[in-house]
Write a protein that holds these residues in place. Sequence first.
Motif, PDB file in Angstrom:
ATOM      1  N   ASP A 204       0.950  -1.244  -0.035  1.00  0.00           N
ATOM      2  CA  ASP A 204       0.017  -0.187  -0.124  1.00  0.00           C
ATOM      3  C   ASP A 204       0.836   1.197  -0.003  1.00  0.00           C
ATOM      4  OD1 ASP A 204      -2.307  -1.642   0.110  1.00  0.00           O
ATOM      5  OD2 ASP A 204      -1.915  -1.760   2.597  1.00  0.00           O
ATOM      6  N   VAL A 205       1.793   1.191   0.850  1.00  0.00           N
ATOM      7  CA  VAL A 205       2.772   2.271   0.834  1.00  0.00           C
ATOM      8  C   VAL A 205       4.315   1.769   0.589  1.00  0.00           C
ATOM      9  CG1 VAL A 205       3.857   4.239   2.625  1.00  0.00           C
ATOM     10  CG2 VAL A 205       1.528   3.722   2.584  1.00  0.00           C
TER      11      VAL A 205
ATOM     12  N   LEU B 241      -3.325   7.716   0.857  1.00  0.00           N
ATOM     13  CA  LEU B 241      -3.910   6.390   0.791  1.00  0.00           C
ATOM     14  C   LEU B 241      -5.666   6.901   0.616  1.00  0.00           C
ATOM     15  CD1 LEU B 241      -2.369   3.807   2.788  1.00  0.00           C
ATOM     16  CD2 LEU B 241      -2.366   3.524   0.074  1.00  0.00           C
TER      17      LEU B 241
ATOM     18  N   GLY C 194      -5.730   6.453  -2.899  1.00  0.00           N
ATOM     19  CA  GLY C 194      -5.785   5.097  -3.169  1.00  0.00           C
ATOM     20  C   GLY C 194      -4.367   4.733  -3.256  1.00  0.00           C
ATOM     21  N   LYS C 195      -4.164   3.537  -3.423  1.00  0.00           N
ATOM     22  CA  LYS C 195      -2.814   2.977  -3.481  1.00  0.00           C
ATOM     23  C   LYS C 195      -2.056   2.597  -4.886  1.00  0.00           C
ATOM     24  CE  LYS C 195      -4.064  -1.882  -2.873  1.00  0.00           C
ATOM     25  NZ  LYS C 195      -4.147  -3.316  -2.370  1.00  0.00           N
ATOM     26  N   PRO C 196      -0.858   2.635  -5.137  1.00  0.00           N
ATOM     27  CA  PRO C 196       0.034   2.405  -3.886  1.00  0.00           C
ATOM     28  C   PRO C 196       0.430   4.164  -3.693  1.00  0.00           C
ATOM     29  CG  PRO C 196       1.100   2.162  -5.920  1.00  0.00           C
ATOM     30  CD  PRO C 196      -0.251   1.976  -6.306  1.00  0.00           C
TER      31      PRO C 196
ATOM     32  N   ILE D  60      -2.131  -1.782   7.011  1.00  0.00           N
ATOM     33  CA  ILE D  60      -1.469  -1.209   5.774  1.00  0.00           C
ATOM     34  C   ILE D  60      -0.320  -1.868   5.734  1.00  0.00           C
ATOM     35  CG2 ILE D  60      -0.040   0.744   5.150  1.00  0.00           C
ATOM     36  CD1 ILE D  60      -1.990   2.390   6.773  1.00  0.00           C
TER      37      ILE D  60
END
Length: 262
Positions: A35-36, A192, A196-198, A225
């Motif tokens: 995600d990050v 996020l 949204g991701k990433p 996450i």
Amino acid sequence: MKLYPFLFPLLVPMAAHSMDAGPSADDLALLATADVVIIGETHDNPAHHEVQAQIVAALQPAGLVLEMLAPEHVSVLTKDVQGFSEAWEEAGWPDYEMYLPIFTASNAEIFGAAVPRDVARASYTEGVAAHFDGDVALFGLDQPLPRDQQEQRLDLQFFAHCEAMPRVALGGMIEVQRLRDAMLAKVAIDALEHVGKPVVVITGNGHARTDWGVPATLQQAHTDIIVKSIGQAEDGNAPEGTFDLVYDAPSVDRPDPCETFK
């Protein structure tokens, strides 16, 4: 010329390791599951920024968070990416041309996570909990650090300041570091939720370390996450801390930061 401590790598002896110069296809596949993605750097090393731009181009993130960018400057940057160099360098960061390819590598929405200097100064003397613009408890800022971590952080600050300042007087630097970690984590979560991701975070190696930097702060706030973090070494000397991936580059010629303390 103004000198800022964050422009210099920590002066801590480290062992040499065998590391790649940049991400493999397998590395990029791993990063794509996150995600990050947090990509560390030594701020004045152009090779580190080339790796960051390469990863941003490969991942095409929805959001791009920068430690170096004040939130109020985001609209100025996005209106004229090429012309933002003067404002960037007035803030004390190295050559904007090193960072420009990161901005142009994707169509990511940009988010600034810089801590204002007056807030950092106040946190130095009064503590992070009093000056964080967010939920203090969510990010664990209402609790003291574990004793062993506090001692390790004091040691790092002592070396980073060339052993020229009393070790016991450096606790304020740790409060500022925690503040910056929390701000980067908060803005990454905001990104996020917004795009949204990433989300890719561009920051110094000290903030990218998984054991107590932004990754740990993100996990403190939201255990669900998925975070992957990259450290960037120089001449085989790995940065302090732990990372999911570490890449290596030649060091650059730079003034001895300890000269300012003599």
